[in-house]
Motif scaffolding. Structure first.
Motif, PDB file in Angstrom:
ATOM      1  N   LYS A   1      48.393  39.582  45.304  1.00 28.02           N
ATOM      2  CA  LYS A   1      47.199  40.391  45.577  1.00 28.02           C
ATOM      3  C   LYS A   1      46.247  40.145  44.428  1.00 28.02           C
ATOM      4  CE  LYS A   1      49.139  42.895  48.907  1.00 28.02           C
ATOM      5  NZ  LYS A   1      48.715  42.773  50.296  1.00 28.02           N
TER       6      LYS A   1
ATOM      7  N   VAL B   1      42.777  41.097  42.149  1.00 25.36           N
ATOM      8  CA  VAL B   1      41.970  42.231  41.745  1.00 25.36           C
ATOM      9  C   VAL B   1      40.829  41.687  40.890  1.00 25.36           C
ATOM     10  CG1 VAL B   1      42.121  44.022  39.953  1.00 25.36           C
ATOM     11  CG2 VAL B   1      43.735  44.047  41.848  1.00 25.36           C
ATOM     12  N   ASP B   2      39.631  42.234  41.088  1.00 27.06           N
ATOM     13  CA  ASP B   2      38.506  41.841  40.248  1.00 27.06           C
ATOM     14  C   ASP B   2      38.656  42.529  38.895  1.00 27.06           C
ATOM     15  OD1 ASP B   2      36.133  41.458  38.986  1.00 27.06           O
ATOM     16  OD2 ASP B   2      34.890  42.487  40.467  1.00 27.06           O
TER      17      ASP B   2
ATOM     18  N   GLN C   1      41.535  49.719  41.923  1.00 27.05           N
ATOM     19  CA  GLN C   1      41.920  48.635  42.845  1.00 27.05           C
ATOM     20  C   GLN C   1      43.440  48.454  42.849  1.00 27.05           C
ATOM     21  OE1 GLN C   1      39.597  44.822  42.460  1.00 27.05           O
ATOM     22  NE2 GLN C   1      38.675  45.914  40.768  1.00 27.05           N
TER      23      GLN C   1
END
Ligand code: AMP
Length: 198
Positions: free
Chosen positions: A172, A174-175, A186
């Protein structure tokens, strides 16, 4: 829940790990911290690792994996743990899978903190200033030159883990460029989606 944080040096893995430890009540296993403790205690592992770490290179897969394998035996890891800074090579990822299989466990999710490399250098310089302001000496590997080298090591040896975990359906992203809280939010959303059994 067994969780891995992936991201270049300075991406904020340690900061976000602290949030997860608090919210999910699982320990943070930072191989960097464990190795620094070994260096400080001048153990045989620490003596071997010191020069390698100071130069920004990776400590051998066997040494690091053995440290992790021993650590995850501890009672506090029974309900899960967060790996911060491990695995860092293909070989370590494979060793991790094998050590978890032996315990009939597996990695649940791998969170990649995506960051802009130019911004990382700004963060590094800020961190050095803050450390000095506290009257402490910056880490030996926290110089601009070594940092750039560590980024290269990340690209060459650790970034290939991204497709590895993508293929396993565990990745996954995430910024990582937002505020600490925005990044945490997030991560929380991803972990909440994993469900209560984790
Ligand atoms: P970190 O605090 O995670 O940035 O780690 C600091 C240094 O410890 C790295 O630059 C490496 O020299 C060493 N190190 C930490 N984790 C690992 C790992 N999984 N494999 C090899 N070396 C590691």
């Amino acid at each position: 829940m067994i969780l891995i944080f992936l991201g270049p040096p300075g991406a904020g893995k340690g900061t976000q790990a602290a949030h997860i430890v608090e919210r999910y009540n699982i320990p943070q296993l930072s191989t960097g911290d464990m190795l620094r403790a070994a260096v400080a205690a001048q153990t045989p592992v620490g003596k071997k690792a010191k020069a390698v770490m100071d130069a920004g290179n990776l400590v051998s897969d066997d040494i690091v994996s053995a440290i992790v394998e021993e650590r995850i035996e501890a009672d506090d890891c029974a309900g899960g743990f967060l790996l911060d800074g491990f695995p860092r090579t293909d070989a370590q990822a494979e060793m991790l899978d094998v050590m978890l299989q032996k315990k009939e466990r597996s990695v649940d999710v791998v969170i990649e903190l995506k960051v802009d490399e130019a911004a990382l250098l700004d963060r590094l310089n800020k961190r050095i200033e803050e450390t000095r302001a506290r009257g402490e000496a910056p880490r030996k590997d926290d110089t601009e030159e070594t940092f750039k080298y560590r980024l290269q090591v990340y690209r060459d040896q650790t970034a290939p883990l991204i497709p590895f975990y993508e293929r396993q359906g565990k990745l996954k992203d995430v910024d990582g460029m937002g505020s600490v809280d925005a990044v945490s939010a997030q991560i929380d959303a991803i972990l909440d989606e994993l469900g209560p059994s984790n």
